[in-house]
Design a protein around this motif. Structure first.
Motif, PDB file in Angstrom:
ATOM      1  N   ARG A  54      41.400  53.510  38.520  1.00  0.00           N
ATOM      2  CA  ARG A  54      41.809  52.219  39.070  1.00  0.00           C
ATOM      3  C   ARG A  54      41.482  51.154  38.035  1.00  0.00           C
ATOM      4  N   GLY A  55      41.878  49.923  38.337  1.00  0.00           N
ATOM      5  CA  GLY A  55      41.736  48.856  37.351  1.00  0.00           C
ATOM      6  C   GLY A  55      43.054  48.749  36.587  1.00  0.00           C
ATOM      7  N   ALA A  56      43.501  47.508  36.373  1.00  0.00           N
ATOM      8  CA  ALA A  56      44.875  47.298  35.887  1.00  0.00           C
ATOM      9  C   ALA A  56      45.212  48.019  34.571  1.00  0.00           C
ATOM     10  N   PRO A  57      44.442  47.816  33.484  1.00  0.00           N
ATOM     11  CA  PRO A  57      44.844  48.499  32.245  1.00  0.00           C
ATOM     12  C   PRO A  57      44.770  50.021  32.364  1.00  0.00           C
ATOM     13  N   SER A  91      52.960  53.808  43.115  1.00  0.00           N
ATOM     14  CA  SER A  91      51.628  54.259  43.550  1.00  0.00           C
ATOM     15  C   SER A  91      50.706  53.087  43.901  1.00  0.00           C
ATOM     16  N   ARG A  92      50.828  51.970  43.159  1.00  0.00           N
ATOM     17  CA  ARG A  92      50.055  50.771  43.517  1.00  0.00           C
ATOM     18  C   ARG A  92      50.894  49.550  43.131  1.00  0.00           C
ATOM     19  N   PRO A  93      51.002  48.572  44.021  1.00  0.00           N
ATOM     20  CA  PRO A  93      51.980  47.514  43.763  1.00  0.00           C
ATOM     21  C   PRO A  93      51.500  46.287  42.975  1.00  0.00           C
ATOM     22  N   THR A 164      30.355  38.071  38.121  1.00  0.00           N
ATOM     23  CA  THR A 164      31.640  38.772  38.044  1.00  0.00           C
ATOM     24  C   THR A 164      31.959  39.433  39.375  1.00  0.00           C
ATOM     25  N   HIS A 165      33.233  39.712  39.561  1.00  0.00           N
ATOM     26  CA  HIS A 165      33.701  40.237  40.846  1.00  0.00           C
ATOM     27  C   HIS A 165      34.451  41.539  40.603  1.00  0.00           C
ATOM     28  N   CYS A 166      34.261  42.492  41.479  1.00  0.00           N
ATOM     29  CA  CYS A 166      34.919  43.795  41.399  1.00  0.00           C
ATOM     30  C   CYS A 166      34.486  44.510  40.119  1.00  0.00           C
ATOM     31  N   ASN A 167      35.341  45.347  39.588  1.00  0.00           N
ATOM     32  CA  ASN A 167      35.028  45.996  38.308  1.00  0.00           C
ATOM     33  C   ASN A 167      36.164  45.707  37.341  1.00  0.00           C
ATOM     34  N   ALA A 168      35.902  44.762  36.449  1.00  0.00           N
ATOM     35  CA  ALA A 168      36.813  44.519  35.328  1.00  0.00           C
ATOM     36  C   ALA A 168      36.072  44.987  34.079  1.00  0.00           C
ATOM     37  N   GLY A 169      35.451  46.134  34.207  1.00  0.00           N
ATOM     38  CA  GLY A 169      34.646  46.712  33.139  1.00  0.00           C
ATOM     39  C   GLY A 169      35.412  47.805  32.416  1.00  0.00           C
ATOM     40  N   ALA A 172      37.685  50.094  34.289  1.00  0.00           N
ATOM     41  CA  ALA A 172      38.993  49.616  34.727  1.00  0.00           C
ATOM     42  C   ALA A 172      39.999  49.620  33.577  1.00  0.00           C
ATOM     43  N   CYS A 173      39.498  49.952  32.373  1.00  0.00           N
ATOM     44  CA  CYS A 173      40.346  49.860  31.174  1.00  0.00           C
ATOM     45  C   CYS A 173      40.251  51.191  30.435  1.00  0.00           C
ATOM     46  N   ILE A 174      40.305  51.157  29.133  1.00  0.00           N
ATOM     47  CA  ILE A 174      40.077  52.355  28.336  1.00  0.00           C
ATOM     48  C   ILE A 174      38.641  52.323  27.842  1.00  0.00           C
ATOM     49  N   GLY A 177      36.210  47.012  28.678  1.00  0.00           N
ATOM     50  CA  GLY A 177      36.490  46.178  29.843  1.00  0.00           C
ATOM     51  C   GLY A 177      37.158  44.882  29.433  1.00  0.00           C
ATOM     52  N   THR A 178      37.585  44.113  30.441  1.00  0.00           N
ATOM     53  CA  THR A 178      38.135  42.780  30.156  1.00  0.00           C
ATOM     54  C   THR A 178      37.019  41.758  30.386  1.00  0.00           C
ATOM     55  N   ALA A 179      36.636  41.546  31.648  1.00  0.00           N
ATOM     56  CA  ALA A 179      35.562  40.576  31.921  1.00  0.00           C
ATOM     57  C   ALA A 179      34.238  40.996  31.289  1.00  0.00           C
ATOM     58  N   ASN A 204      33.600  48.442  47.212  1.00  0.00           N
ATOM     59  CA  ASN A 204      32.329  48.307  46.487  1.00  0.00           C
ATOM     60  C   ASN A 204      32.407  48.651  44.996  1.00  0.00           C
ATOM     61  N   GLN A 205      33.507  48.259  44.365  1.00  0.00           N
ATOM     62  CA  GLN A 205      33.613  48.544  42.922  1.00  0.00           C
ATOM     63  C   GLN A 205      32.533  47.826  42.119  1.00  0.00           C
ATOM     64  N   GLY A 206      32.059  46.675  42.624  1.00  0.00           N
ATOM     65  CA  GLY A 206      30.983  45.969  41.914  1.00  0.00           C
ATOM     66  C   GLY A 206      29.690  46.745  42.005  1.00  0.00           C
ATOM     67  N   GLY A 244      38.479  39.648  36.053  1.00  0.00           N
ATOM     68  CA  GLY A 244      39.675  40.212  35.433  1.00  0.00           C
ATOM     69  C   GLY A 244      40.918  39.764  36.185  1.00  0.00           C
ATOM     70  N   SER A 245      42.031  40.381  35.867  1.00  0.00           N
ATOM     71  CA  SER A 245      43.268  40.078  36.585  1.00  0.00           C
ATOM     72  C   SER A 245      44.163  41.307  36.637  1.00  0.00           C
ATOM     73  N   ASP A 246      44.836  41.466  37.736  1.00  0.00           N
ATOM     74  CA  ASP A 246      45.790  42.569  37.882  1.00  0.00           C
ATOM     75  C   ASP A 246      47.209  42.118  37.609  1.00  0.00           C
ATOM     76  N   ARG A 247      47.456  40.845  37.833  1.00  0.00           N
ATOM     77  CA  ARG A 247      48.775  40.284  37.491  1.00  0.00           C
ATOM     78  C   ARG A 247      48.628  38.771  37.395  1.00  0.00           C
TER      79      ARG A 247
END
Ligand code: MRU
Length: 367
Positions: A54-57, A91-93, A164-169, A172-174, A177-179, A204-206, A244-247
């Motif tokens: 999960r996580g946008a990237p 799969s995820r919008p 920070t909020h959620c996991n933009a670590g 969530a990426c390769i 992280g972003t944040a 509870n991703q954080g 982070g951001s998803d869109r």
């Protein structure tokens, strides 16, 4: 980043069999490090939908590799690949990275004339996307570092408190992280910092992922209930927020994990800088108004009505409601650009405004 002092990324090809994708199955963290083998596009679809990854990237990378898996053992069939792309895209919008990466890989497949060429093109494209996402996060880290350094200097090197909020670590990426990339870079340079980690209900991703990442890397942090941020901001215990951001739409409106908007409101009210770290693959160049146009994922109500945790060595799920009341599970919200201090991208930092975003990415200017 490091797990038990060994470097890991989130997704890769199996060492002795490049026809199998391997990924950290994040449903088991922080309790267990489970690596999953993914062999088919259908398995990749489930891994994305059910949030093993999960996580946008990362879901972009996973989607691209899902397209590569679709080319394995296949005869040429143009319709099949287009169908697979639509299937994976569904799969995820919310995160635009998925469509971006899947469609890029589809185009690469279409350029191939033979099944072998299609497979080769798909893999090359997916690996290009993964390399670019890794580098994007590194660049975001370097740009964001300048903000943390300035804050640290303005506090005479006293601890900088970042929420920070959620996991933009990196999960969530390769990698990086972003944040979290600026946070890791600042910490590695010896800048004193501390991270307030929103638990981020319902999944509870954080509490489960961001806290685990930071702990593995030795970054001081504290998990807080989602409702705590406003109080900490009023008490001057937060110097900046990075999410982070998803869109992100080109007017600077930003979709991220549900609850981000409330943090932005509290930061605005307390004059605390609110930054959003994102690679350009999270910008939807077609959308002119994020609040009106970004699709918001709604997930199963069970995620609200149940809670997962470790009990006697096993991850179990327990009911936290009677089960008789309905529950609504909106997974993302949109923070309007007016509440965003700046966007940290791989090309630099800009205001969350169309002219400034296009200033960093002039090739995206229409016409
Ligand atoms: O539902 P998730 O866990 O995929 O949501 C993730 C987020 O909202 C992250 O903040 C996001 O993807 C930021 S990009 C690193």
């Amino acid at each position: 980043m490091l797990v038990n002092n060994r470097h890991y990324e989130t997704i890769w090809l199996k060492e002795n069999n490049p026809e199998i994708v391997q990924a950290i199955d994040q449903r088991f963290l922080p309790f267990e490090l489970v690596i999953e083998d993914i062999r088919t596009p259908e398995q990749m679809f489930s891994a994305i939908r059910d949030m093993h990854v999960r996580g946008a990237p990362l879901i972009g990378a996973a989607g691209a590799l899902g397209m590569y898996l679709a080319t394995i053992g296949r005869k040429t069939n143009a319709g099949y690949y287009a169908d697979m792309a639509s299937f994976l895209n569904s799969s995820r919008p919310t995160a635009v990275n998925l469509g971006f990466a899947v469609n890029r890989t589809l185009q690469a497949i279409i350029r191939g004339n033979t099944p072998e060429e299609k497979k080769k093109n798909a893999l090359e494209e997916a690996l290009k996307i993964i390399d670019a996402e890794r580098e994007n996060c590194r660049q975001i880290g370097l740009h964001g570092l300048t903000l943390i350094r300035k804050l640290s200097e303005s506090k005479n090197n006293a601890t900088v408190n970042i929420l920070t909020h959620c996991n933009a670590g990196w999960l969530a990426c390769i990698d990086y992280g972003t944040a979290t990339a600026p946070i890791y870079f600042a910490h590695d340079l010896g800048i004193k910092l501390h991270v307030w980690v929103d638990e981020t209900r319902p999944r509870n991703q954080g509490a489960r992922l961001t806290a685990w990442e930071l702990e593995q890397h030795g970054v001081p942090h504290t998990i807080i209930a989602d409702n705590t941020g406003g109080h900490l901001m009023q008490a001057k215990m937060v110097d900046m927020v990075i999410v982070g951001s998803d869109r992100t739409a080109i007017n600077g409106d930003v979709a991220n994990k549900i609850g981000t908007y409330l943090k932005a409101l509290a930061a605005f009210d307390n004059r605390i800088p609110f930054y959003v770290a994102l690679p350009s693959s999270s910008i939807d160049w077609q959308l002119t108004n994020g609040l009106e146009q970004i699709p918001i994922e709604q997930r199963n109500a069970d995620e609200i009505m149940k809670m997962e945790g470790l009990y006697n060595g096993s991850i179990i799920s327990i009911d936290i409601t009677s089960g008789k009341s309905p529950a609504a599970n909106y997974a993302f919200d949109v923070t309007p650009s007016r509440l965003v201090t700046g966007l940290i991208t791989e090309r630099g930092i800009c205001k969350a405004r169309k002219e400034e975003i296009l200033g960093l990415f002039p090739e995206k200017k229409p016409g």
